[in-house]
Write a protein that holds these residues in place. Structure first.
Motif, PDB file in Angstrom:
ATOM      1  N   ARG A   7      -7.203  -6.688   2.932  1.00  0.00           N
ATOM      2  CA  ARG A   7      -7.504  -5.264   2.886  1.00  0.00           C
ATOM      3  C   ARG A   7      -8.725  -4.911   3.729  1.00  0.00           C
ATOM      4  NH1 ARG A   7      -9.652  -7.516  -1.689  1.00  0.00           N
ATOM      5  NH2 ARG A   7     -11.189  -6.406  -2.970  1.00  0.00           N
ATOM      6  N   ALA A   8      -9.442  -5.922   4.208  1.00  0.00           N
ATOM      7  CA  ALA A   8     -10.552  -5.686   5.137  1.00  0.00           C
ATOM      8  C   ALA A   8     -10.076  -5.751   6.573  1.00  0.00           C
ATOM      9  CB  ALA A   8     -11.673  -6.692   4.905  1.00  0.00           C
ATOM     10  N   PHE A   9      -9.348  -6.814   6.916  1.00  0.00           N
ATOM     11  CA  PHE A   9      -8.839  -6.988   8.288  1.00  0.00           C
ATOM     12  C   PHE A   9      -7.449  -7.614   8.245  1.00  0.00           C
ATOM     13  CE2 PHE A   9     -13.471  -7.220   8.774  1.00  0.00           C
ATOM     14  CZ  PHE A   9     -13.673  -6.259   9.768  1.00  0.00           C
ATOM     15  N   VAL A  10      -6.540  -7.053   9.019  1.00  0.00           N
ATOM     16  CA  VAL A  10      -5.200  -7.607   9.131  1.00  0.00           C
ATOM     17  C   VAL A  10      -4.678  -7.318  10.534  1.00  0.00           C
ATOM     18  CG1 VAL A  10      -4.049  -5.507   8.263  1.00  0.00           C
ATOM     19  CG2 VAL A  10      -2.940  -7.742   8.011  1.00  0.00           C
ATOM     20  N   VAL A  11      -3.895  -8.229  11.084  1.00  0.00           N
ATOM     21  CA  VAL A  11      -3.303  -8.030  12.405  1.00  0.00           C
ATOM     22  C   VAL A  11      -1.857  -7.565  12.221  1.00  0.00           C
ATOM     23  CG1 VAL A  11      -2.635  -9.109  14.581  1.00  0.00           C
ATOM     24  CG2 VAL A  11      -4.796  -9.757  13.452  1.00  0.00           C
ATOM     25  N   LYS A  12      -1.537  -6.422  12.791  1.00  0.00           N
ATOM     26  CA  LYS A  12      -0.187  -5.858  12.705  1.00  0.00           C
ATOM     27  C   LYS A  12       0.307  -5.526  14.109  1.00  0.00           C
ATOM     28  CE  LYS A  12      -0.347  -3.826   8.058  1.00  0.00           C
ATOM     29  NZ  LYS A  12      -0.133  -2.579   7.272  1.00  0.00           N
ATOM     30  N   GLY A  13       1.416  -6.130  14.484  1.00  0.00           N
ATOM     31  CA  GLY A  13       1.960  -5.877  15.814  1.00  0.00           C
ATOM     32  C   GLY A  13       0.978  -6.217  16.924  1.00  0.00           C
ATOM     33  N   GLY A  14       0.163  -7.229  16.681  1.00  0.00           N
ATOM     34  CA  GLY A  14      -0.812  -7.648  17.682  1.00  0.00           C
ATOM     35  C   GLY A  14      -2.088  -6.828  17.701  1.00  0.00           C
ATOM     36  N   GLU A  15      -2.161  -5.805  16.841  1.00  0.00           N
ATOM     37  CA  GLU A  15      -3.352  -4.947  16.800  1.00  0.00           C
ATOM     38  C   GLU A  15      -4.144  -5.193  15.525  1.00  0.00           C
ATOM     39  OE1 GLU A  15      -2.159  -0.881  17.397  1.00  0.00           O
ATOM     40  OE2 GLU A  15      -2.099  -1.171  19.578  1.00  0.00           O
ATOM     41  N   LEU A  16      -5.460  -5.001  15.628  1.00  0.00           N
ATOM     42  CA  LEU A  16      -6.349  -5.238  14.491  1.00  0.00           C
ATOM     43  C   LEU A  16      -6.508  -3.965  13.671  1.00  0.00           C
ATOM     44  CD1 LEU A  16      -8.265  -7.251  13.047  1.00  0.00           C
ATOM     45  CD2 LEU A  16     -10.116  -6.298  14.465  1.00  0.00           C
ATOM     46  N   GLN A  17      -6.101  -4.047  12.405  1.00  0.00           N
ATOM     47  CA  GLN A  17      -6.297  -2.941  11.470  1.00  0.00           C
ATOM     48  C   GLN A  17      -7.394  -3.330  10.489  1.00  0.00           C
ATOM     49  OE1 GLN A  17      -3.524  -1.779   7.984  1.00  0.00           O
ATOM     50  NE2 GLN A  17      -2.973  -0.361   9.617  1.00  0.00           N
ATOM     51  N   ALA A  18      -8.313  -2.409  10.255  1.00  0.00           N
ATOM     52  CA  ALA A  18      -9.442  -2.678   9.360  1.00  0.00           C
ATOM     53  C   ALA A  18      -9.469  -1.676   8.218  1.00  0.00           C
ATOM     54  CB  ALA A  18     -10.761  -2.626  10.134  1.00  0.00           C
ATOM     55  N   SER A  19     -10.229  -2.006   7.207  1.00  0.00           N
ATOM     56  CA  SER A  19     -10.440  -1.076   6.105  1.00  0.00           C
ATOM     57  C   SER A  19     -11.111   0.195   6.615  1.00  0.00           C
ATOM     58  CB  SER A  19     -11.332  -1.721   5.042  1.00  0.00           C
ATOM     59  OG  SER A  19     -11.812  -0.750   4.124  1.00  0.00           O
ATOM     60  N   SER A  20     -10.708   1.326   6.060  1.00  0.00           N
ATOM     61  CA  SER A  20     -11.313   2.609   6.440  1.00  0.00           C
ATOM     62  C   SER A  20     -12.800   2.663   6.120  1.00  0.00           C
ATOM     63  CB  SER A  20     -10.592   3.760   5.742  1.00  0.00           C
ATOM     64  OG  SER A  20      -9.257   3.862   6.173  1.00  0.00           O
ATOM     65  N   ARG A  45     -11.453 -10.193  19.766  1.00  0.00           N
ATOM     66  CA  ARG A  45     -11.381  -8.749  19.511  1.00  0.00           C
ATOM     67  C   ARG A  45     -12.699  -8.071  19.897  1.00  0.00           C
ATOM     68  NH1 ARG A  45      -5.952  -7.574  18.305  1.00  0.00           N
ATOM     69  NH2 ARG A  45      -5.130  -9.396  17.186  1.00  0.00           N
ATOM     70  N   THR A  46     -12.565  -6.982  20.621  1.00  0.00           N
ATOM     71  CA  THR A  46     -13.745  -6.193  20.989  1.00  0.00           C
ATOM     72  C   THR A  46     -13.705  -4.802  20.373  1.00  0.00           C
ATOM     73  OG1 THR A  46     -12.658  -5.442  23.020  1.00  0.00           O
ATOM     74  CG2 THR A  46     -14.042  -7.422  23.157  1.00  0.00           C
ATOM     75  N   LYS A  47     -12.571  -4.480  19.727  1.00  0.00           N
ATOM     76  CA  LYS A  47     -12.456  -3.171  19.086  1.00  0.00           C
ATOM     77  C   LYS A  47     -11.497  -3.251  17.903  1.00  0.00           C
ATOM     78  CE  LYS A  47      -8.746  -1.382  22.089  1.00  0.00           C
ATOM     79  NZ  LYS A  47      -7.774  -0.967  21.065  1.00  0.00           N
ATOM     80  N   ILE A  48     -11.583  -2.237  17.059  1.00  0.00           N
ATOM     81  CA  ILE A  48     -10.666  -2.085  15.929  1.00  0.00           C
ATOM     82  C   ILE A  48      -9.645  -1.029  16.322  1.00  0.00           C
ATOM     83  CG2 ILE A  48     -10.456  -1.376  13.510  1.00  0.00           C
ATOM     84  CD1 ILE A  48     -13.406  -2.343  13.189  1.00  0.00           C
ATOM     85  N   ASP A  49      -8.367  -1.365  16.203  1.00  0.00           N
ATOM     86  CA  ASP A  49      -7.320  -0.472  16.693  1.00  0.00           C
ATOM     87  C   ASP A  49      -6.950   0.632  15.708  1.00  0.00           C
ATOM     88  OD1 ASP A  49      -6.655  -1.890  19.258  1.00  0.00           O
ATOM     89  OD2 ASP A  49      -6.252  -3.523  17.843  1.00  0.00           O
ATOM     90  N   SER A  50      -7.021   0.340  14.416  1.00  0.00           N
ATOM     91  CA  SER A  50      -6.655   1.355  13.420  1.00  0.00           C
ATOM     92  C   SER A  50      -7.316   1.018  12.084  1.00  0.00           C
ATOM     93  CB  SER A  50      -5.131   1.419  13.243  1.00  0.00           C
ATOM     94  OG  SER A  50      -4.631   0.198  12.726  1.00  0.00           O
ATOM     95  N   TYR A  51      -7.239   1.984  11.181  1.00  0.00           N
ATOM     96  CA  TYR A  51      -7.855   1.822   9.861  1.00  0.00           C
ATOM     97  C   TYR A  51      -6.858   2.228   8.773  1.00  0.00           C
ATOM     98  CZ  TYR A  51     -12.213   1.749  12.546  1.00  0.00           C
ATOM     99  OH  TYR A  51     -13.205   1.442  13.444  1.00  0.00           O
ATOM    100  N   ASP A  52      -7.039   1.653   7.587  1.00  0.00           N
ATOM    101  CA  ASP A  52      -6.167   2.008   6.466  1.00  0.00           C
ATOM    102  C   ASP A  52      -6.920   1.773   5.164  1.00  0.00           C
ATOM    103  OD1 ASP A  52      -3.818   2.930   5.284  1.00  0.00           O
ATOM    104  OD2 ASP A  52      -3.012   0.902   5.036  1.00  0.00           O
ATOM    105  N   TYR A  53      -6.438   2.426   4.103  1.00  0.00           N
ATOM    106  CA  TYR A  53      -7.083   2.295   2.791  1.00  0.00           C
ATOM    107  C   TYR A  53      -6.056   2.565   1.709  1.00  0.00           C
ATOM    108  CZ  TYR A  53     -11.037   2.332  -0.442  1.00  0.00           C
ATOM    109  OH  TYR A  53     -11.933   2.021  -1.431  1.00  0.00           O
ATOM    110  N   ASN A  54      -6.045   1.745   0.681  1.00  0.00           N
ATOM    111  CA  ASN A  54      -5.110   1.900  -0.419  1.00  0.00           C
ATOM    112  C   ASN A  54      -5.839   2.522  -1.621  1.00  0.00           C
ATOM    113  OD1 ASN A  54      -3.314   1.622  -2.565  1.00  0.00           O
ATOM    114  ND2 ASN A  54      -2.641  -0.421  -1.957  1.00  0.00           N
ATOM    115  N   TRP A  55      -5.475   3.785  -1.926  1.00  0.00           N
ATOM    116  CA  TRP A  55      -6.137   4.510  -3.008  1.00  0.00           C
ATOM    117  C   TRP A  55      -5.487   4.286  -4.375  1.00  0.00           C
ATOM    118  CZ3 TRP A  55     -10.794   6.427  -3.014  1.00  0.00           C
ATOM    119  CH2 TRP A  55     -11.380   6.827  -1.803  1.00  0.00           C
TER     120      TRP A  55
END
Length: 297
Positions: A234-247, A281-291
């Motif tokens: 929920r902090a960092f995950v790779v999806k489709g080759g892109e880095l998604q991080a917690s919001s 990785r030099t950047k975060i591609d997207s963010y997500d959060y589970n409420w």
């Protein structure tokens, strides 16, 4: 011709008398529905916005040496009985199964904290105090509102979540959860690990600690909280080759300084699996959060 209207108006069950009441109720219902629709249509980050640090100088005074001790025994017992580790490594709370005695003891503990002379605590005592108060009151608010599927459903009129409500009174001063996090903890301590310690009763949030924070265990628990969260999907995950991080790393990026600073920080705590996610990785591609509520079923 004038007598009929007079008779109608004097009747307690007449339509003209009921009309203003019905109209008011209709307007109120439509307002609630419209506001809920507008808030639901926005992403979570837009609904909440990124609260900025806004120092409340009233709470900056502290003692150089300990002169009083905070009793966390009631909270410690509550956590031991009502917080469990889920299969995915997330701490969950038995909101729907908390006993009447535990509910009463949690509220007694909160009242005890509200009576503490915070100015007489050392800086480490204070940080632990505010984290415990924030987390204990958050759990209390969810218990009071339960059953709910998300803390965002714990709300006052037309508000999303309880964070701006003045739900506490410390030494006679009314405080909200946002006051504690964004006007006290963040601006006074300037420690990004605070984001791993305060818990918003959600799956996407760093774990609610199963033990109270104290001056003695403060640094060790903050380090453990950072390591635990950063090495979870929920902090960092790779999806489709892109880095998604917690919001969290988007909402409060200014506390780290930049995306690059967030990544450097994460690498300090990363285990082998997380290092592999972050490699190159030099950047975060997207963010997500589970409420969704951190509920133990």
């Amino acid at each position: 011709m004038m007598t009929a209207p007079a008779t109608i108006l004097s009747s307690p069950n007449s339509a003209p008398t009921r009309l203003p009441r019905l109209l008011a109720k209709t307007i109120l219902a439509l307002t609630i529905i419209f506001s809920a629709f507008v808030m639901a249509a926005q992403p979570a980050s837009a609904q909440l916005g990124p609260p900025k640090q806004n120092l409340w100088a009233r709470w900056t005074k502290s003692a150089k040496t300990p002169t009083i001790k905070v009793d966390n025994s009631l909270y410690s017992s509550f956590l031991a009985r009502n917080v469990v580790r889920g299969r995915t490594g997330i701490n969950l709370v038995k909101y729907g199964k908390v006993s009447a005695a535990d509910k009463a003891n949690l509220r007694k503990y909160i009242k005890q904290l509200e009576a503490v002379n915070v100015d007489r605590l050392t800086k480490n005592q204070q940080m632990a105090y505010w984290i415990n108060l924030y987390n204990a009151k958050t759990v209390d608010l969810v218990i009071e509102a339960y059953p709910v599927s998300s803390i965002r459903n714990v709300r006052s009129f037309l508000t999303l979540g309880p964070w701006d409500d003045k739900v506490l009174k410390v030494r006679g001063v009314s405080l909200s959860l946002n006051d504690i996090e964004h006007r006290i903890l963040r601006p006074i301590w300037k420690d990004v690990r605070i984001h791993y310690a305060v818990n918003c009763a959600s799956i996407g949030c760093p774990n609610l600690s199963s033990r109270p924070y104290t001056a003695a265990n403060l640094n060790a628990k903050l380090e453990a909280a950072a390591r635990s969260f950063i090495n979870h999907d929920r902090a960092f995950v790779v999806k489709g080759g892109e880095l998604q991080a917690s919001s969290i790393f988007s909402w409060y990026q200014s506390d780290w300084g930049s995306q690059g600073a967030v990544l450097r920080h994460a690498r300090r705590y990363a285990n082998a699996a997380t290092k592999a996610k972050l490699k190159g990785r030099t950047k975060i591609d997207s963010y997500d959060y589970n409420w969704n509520l951190n509920l133990a079923k």
